[in-house]
Design a protein around this motif. Structure first.
Motif, PDB file in Angstrom:
ATOM      1  N   GLU A   1       6.772   3.274  10.109  1.00  0.00           N
ATOM      2  CA  GLU A   1       6.241   2.457  11.198  1.00  0.00           C
ATOM      3  C   GLU A   1       5.941   1.051  10.681  1.00  0.00           C
ATOM      4  O   GLU A   1       5.410   0.216  11.391  1.00  0.00           O
ATOM      5  CB  GLU A   1       4.987   3.102  11.815  1.00  0.00           C
ATOM      6  N   THR A   2       6.251   0.802   9.397  1.00  0.00           N
ATOM      7  CA  THR A   2       6.110  -0.565   8.879  1.00  0.00           C
ATOM      8  C   THR A   2       7.415  -1.289   9.229  1.00  0.00           C
ATOM      9  O   THR A   2       7.867  -1.182  10.350  1.00  0.00           O
ATOM     10  CB  THR A   2       5.786  -0.491   7.364  1.00  0.00           C
TER      11      THR A   2
ATOM     12  N   VAL B   1       0.872  -1.190   0.000  1.00  0.00           N
ATOM     13  CA  VAL B   1       0.000   0.000   0.000  1.00  0.00           C
ATOM     14  C   VAL B   1       0.897   1.224   0.000  1.00  0.00           C
ATOM     15  O   VAL B   1       1.793   1.326   0.843  1.00  0.00           O
ATOM     16  CB  VAL B   1      -0.887   0.066   1.264  1.00  0.00           C
ATOM     17  N   VAL B   2       0.695   2.133  -0.966  1.00  0.00           N
ATOM     18  CA  VAL B   2       1.387   3.426  -0.890  1.00  0.00           C
ATOM     19  C   VAL B   2       0.374   4.520  -1.176  1.00  0.00           C
ATOM     20  O   VAL B   2      -0.510   4.341  -2.024  1.00  0.00           O
ATOM     21  CB  VAL B   2       2.576   3.537  -1.873  1.00  0.00           C
TER      22      VAL B   2
ATOM     23  N   TYR C   1       9.230  -3.117  -2.529  1.00  0.00           N
ATOM     24  CA  TYR C   1       9.885  -2.343  -1.468  1.00  0.00           C
ATOM     25  C   TYR C   1       8.837  -1.714  -0.541  1.00  0.00           C
ATOM     26  O   TYR C   1       8.995  -1.691   0.687  1.00  0.00           O
ATOM     27  CB  TYR C   1      10.788  -1.262  -2.074  1.00  0.00           C
ATOM     28  N   SER C   2       7.751  -1.230  -1.145  1.00  0.00           N
ATOM     29  CA  SER C   2       6.714  -0.575  -0.323  1.00  0.00           C
ATOM     30  C   SER C   2       6.059  -1.569   0.628  1.00  0.00           C
ATOM     31  O   SER C   2       5.647  -1.221   1.723  1.00  0.00           O
ATOM     32  CB  SER C   2       5.658   0.091  -1.212  1.00  0.00           C
ATOM     33  N   PHE C   3       5.976  -2.843   0.207  1.00  0.00           N
ATOM     34  CA  PHE C   3       5.389  -3.853   1.091  1.00  0.00           C
ATOM     35  C   PHE C   3       6.235  -4.001   2.350  1.00  0.00           C
ATOM     36  O   PHE C   3       5.713  -4.030   3.464  1.00  0.00           O
ATOM     37  CB  PHE C   3       5.294  -5.207   0.360  1.00  0.00           C
ATOM     38  N   TYR C   4       7.558  -4.079   2.172  1.00  0.00           N
ATOM     39  CA  TYR C   4       8.424  -4.330   3.329  1.00  0.00           C
ATOM     40  C   TYR C   4       8.596  -3.115   4.215  1.00  0.00           C
ATOM     41  O   TYR C   4       8.843  -3.244   5.414  1.00  0.00           O
ATOM     42  CB  TYR C   4       9.804  -4.809   2.862  1.00  0.00           C
ATOM     43  N   THR C   5       8.501  -1.915   3.641  1.00  0.00           N
ATOM     44  CA  THR C   5       8.872  -0.716   4.411  1.00  0.00           C
ATOM     45  C   THR C   5       7.749   0.316   4.538  1.00  0.00           C
ATOM     46  O   THR C   5       7.855   1.225   5.364  1.00  0.00           O
ATOM     47  CB  THR C   5      10.040   0.006   3.718  1.00  0.00           C
ATOM     48  N   GLY C   6       6.732   0.244   3.674  1.00  0.00           N
ATOM     49  CA  GLY C   6       5.720   1.299   3.650  1.00  0.00           C
ATOM     50  C   GLY C   6       6.240   2.565   2.978  1.00  0.00           C
ATOM     51  O   GLY C   6       5.578   3.605   2.986  1.00  0.00           O
TER      52      GLY C   6
ATOM     53  N   GLY D   1       4.482  -8.655  12.200  1.00  0.00           N
ATOM     54  CA  GLY D   1       3.668  -8.558  10.990  1.00  0.00           C
ATOM     55  C   GLY D   1       4.249  -7.675   9.912  1.00  0.00           C
ATOM     56  O   GLY D   1       4.324  -6.450  10.068  1.00  0.00           O
ATOM     57  N   ALA D   2       4.677  -8.306   8.796  1.00  0.00           N
ATOM     58  CA  ALA D   2       5.116  -7.512   7.640  1.00  0.00           C
ATOM     59  C   ALA D   2       3.880  -6.896   6.972  1.00  0.00           C
ATOM     60  O   ALA D   2       2.757  -7.323   7.237  1.00  0.00           O
ATOM     61  CB  ALA D   2       5.855  -8.418   6.655  1.00  0.00           C
ATOM     62  N   GLY D   3       4.092  -5.899   6.125  1.00  0.00           N
ATOM     63  CA  GLY D   3       2.974  -5.254   5.432  1.00  0.00           C
ATOM     64  C   GLY D   3       1.977  -4.686   6.429  1.00  0.00           C
ATOM     65  O   GLY D   3       0.757  -4.728   6.250  1.00  0.00           O
ATOM     66  N   GLN D   4       2.531  -4.117   7.499  1.00  0.00           N
ATOM     67  CA  GLN D   4       1.699  -3.703   8.630  1.00  0.00           C
ATOM     68  C   GLN D   4       0.693  -2.608   8.258  1.00  0.00           C
ATOM     69  O   GLN D   4      -0.432  -2.590   8.765  1.00  0.00           O
ATOM     70  CB  GLN D   4       2.649  -3.215   9.731  1.00  0.00           C
TER      71      GLN D   4
END
Ligand code: FMN
Length: 452
Positions: free
Chosen positions: A331-332, A60-61, A307-312, A133-136
């Motif tokens: 905060e991800t 999610v971005v 990348y966005s999945f792992y880090t937001g 939880g990844a993809g928080q």
């Protein structure tokens, strides 16, 4: 012989490897036969365990799902591995089975009960990968809850594990089940008790209503390498999964061993498994050709979605020729932000290219069987790790590793054959012990309960 390497195999019930290649079979991830076949092959080849990762997240971005994520099947769709595991337990007898349950989503009695049941069904071959939880960011939306900050998620995880340990270690004495049909006694009431827990996040007065399995507490794994992630691992984990470059991993391992001693544990009681990608073929040339085919299946757009999945964090809106702004906060997950900051930070384009090539897993070993094992031996020596968490190959399974690398490891005396009747903990620790080691916080709960 050197201490045998621990070999785990990394999977998720989703598209894996380079699914666009014609030889890839991970598109069968919703077919139970796919998993049964994979587990049987892993067992026959003599690896230690099969790990099925899991989370509720997706990329999610800016409040939306990037179209590339849906179009290319990046981190979604993904099926629930705990539904698959009992089928794998039924067709194997030596293979360890590890899965993830999130401390942010599943309450301690749910985790404790599922894992205790699986410990029975697998005869002590189950492991729990403790994650916050990844993809928080996506997961929080899904559950309709505000996103809990990164460090607070680890505080919750700590309290979660404390309560889960009490449920596994404290409720049932070893000899509580009597099973005397004549006298009509199933269990001895003096040997079964409710535990009490009044922690900062969880409160419970209760009984785990399934008796503990052969390991009591499932073997505990952890995979977050941020500061609070390291502390959680140092305090409770018996196995840690790491994915980074060799230099970063070397620092992570020595730091986590140091933290473990600060928590009163033997530094060697944690086994560190490096996420390892083995691009292997009968000849070196074929392996390098395969590598080029794999990279060609992934675009930079997809790398940004991943990348966005792992880090937001959305790299697609940043200047590609500058490093990631060091004031970026998330905060991800933090591990994959922090590893690209600091002195000599790569540019955004370089980060995207790294994700295009390797995602979160670090550089692969490439070559014929002898070459990849040489490279793996060098990484083991440099990092002080205990083994590998092997990534799926281009097929989405492990066939090339099982057929080409395992025989080479065996020929070099680097692995031992798992035996029927061993628990996962006993095998990975190497001492045959089914229960938590005496220096683990959970062992003290068992000692206190057994004195009641
Ligand atoms: C090899 C490996 C396996 C992982 N498996 C899972 C998983 O199954 N589920 C999950 O939510 N996160 C998983 N993670 C992510 C970590 O739990 C963690 O969230 C991430 O590494 C970010 O670390 P941090 O929270 O300490 O910043 C995995 C990470 C690695 C390196």
């Amino acid at each position: 012989m050197t201490t045998p390497w621990k070999i785990g195999m990394f999977q998720s019930a989703m598209l894996m490897g380079s699914w666009r290649l014609p030889e890839n079979t991970s598109t069968d991830f919703l077919d139970l036969a796919h998993w049964i076949d994979m587990a049987k092959r892993c067992e026959a080849a003599g690896v230690d365990f099969l790990f099925l990762a899991d989370d509720y997240g997706y990329p999610v971005v800016n409040d939306t799902i990037p179209p590339a994520a849906i179009r290319n099947g990046i981190q979604t769709p993904k099926a629930d591995p705990s539904m698959i595991l009992p089928a794998l337990a039924a067709v194997t007898e030596r293979l360890g089975l590890v899965t993830t349950l999130s401390t942010s989503v599943e309450k301690p009695p749910m985790v404790a009960r599922k894992m205790a049941t699986l410990d029975h069904l697998t005869k002590g071959r189950i492991g729990w990968n403790i994650v916050t939880g990844a993809g928080q960011n996506a997961s929080a939306r899904l559950f309709g809850a505000p996103m809990v900050e990164h460090d607070r998620r680890y505080e919750i995880a700590t309290d979660h594990v404390e309560l889960s340990l009490k449920l596994w270690e404290g409720c049932w004495d070893d000899d509580a089940i009597v099973l005397d049909r004549e006298a009509g006694v199933y269990a001895d009431p003096a040997k079964v008790r409710e535990i009490e827990h009044d922690g900062p996040h969880f409160r419970s007065k209760g009984l785990l209503n399934v008796p503990p399995g052969p390991q009591r507490t499932p073997m505990l794994f952890q995979a977050g390498a941020s500061g609070p992630g390291r502390d959680l691992a140092a305090k409770y984990a018996e196995g840690v999964f790491l994915a980074a470059e060799v230099s970063a991993m070397t620092e992570q391992i020595s730091d986590m061993r140091r933290r473990a001693t600060e928590f009163g544990r033997d530094a060697q009681s944690i086994k560190f498994l490096m996420a390892g990608t083995f691009i292997v073929a009968p000849t070196s040339e074929e392996a390098h050709q395969l590598r080029a085919r794999q990279i060609a299946t992934r675009t930079l757009d997809e790398a940004a979605a991943s990348y966005s999945f792992y880090t937001g964090v959305d790299l697609s809106v940043m200047d590609p020729d500058k490093p990631i702004d060091p004031s970026t906060v998330t905060e991800t997950g933090r591990t994959n932000l922090e590893r690209f900051l600091g002195p000599n930070a790569p540019t955004v384009r370089e980060v995207l290219e790294e994700f295009q090539r390797n995602s979160v897993m670090g550089a692969p070993f490439i070559g014929d069987p002898g070459e990849v094992v040489d490279q793996a031996e060098a990484a083991m020596a440099a990092t002080g790790a205990d083994g590998f968490l092997v990534q799926p190959d281009a097929t989405g399974t492990f066939d090339s590793f099982l057929e080409l690398v395992m025989p080479e490891l065996r020929a070099r005396g680097l692995v031992v054959e798992p035996q029927v009747g061993e628990t996962l903990r006993g095998r990975i620790r190497g001492d045959g012990r089914a229960r938590l080691a005496p220096d683990h916080p959970g062992a003290r709960i068992w000692e206190a309960a057994s004195l009641v």
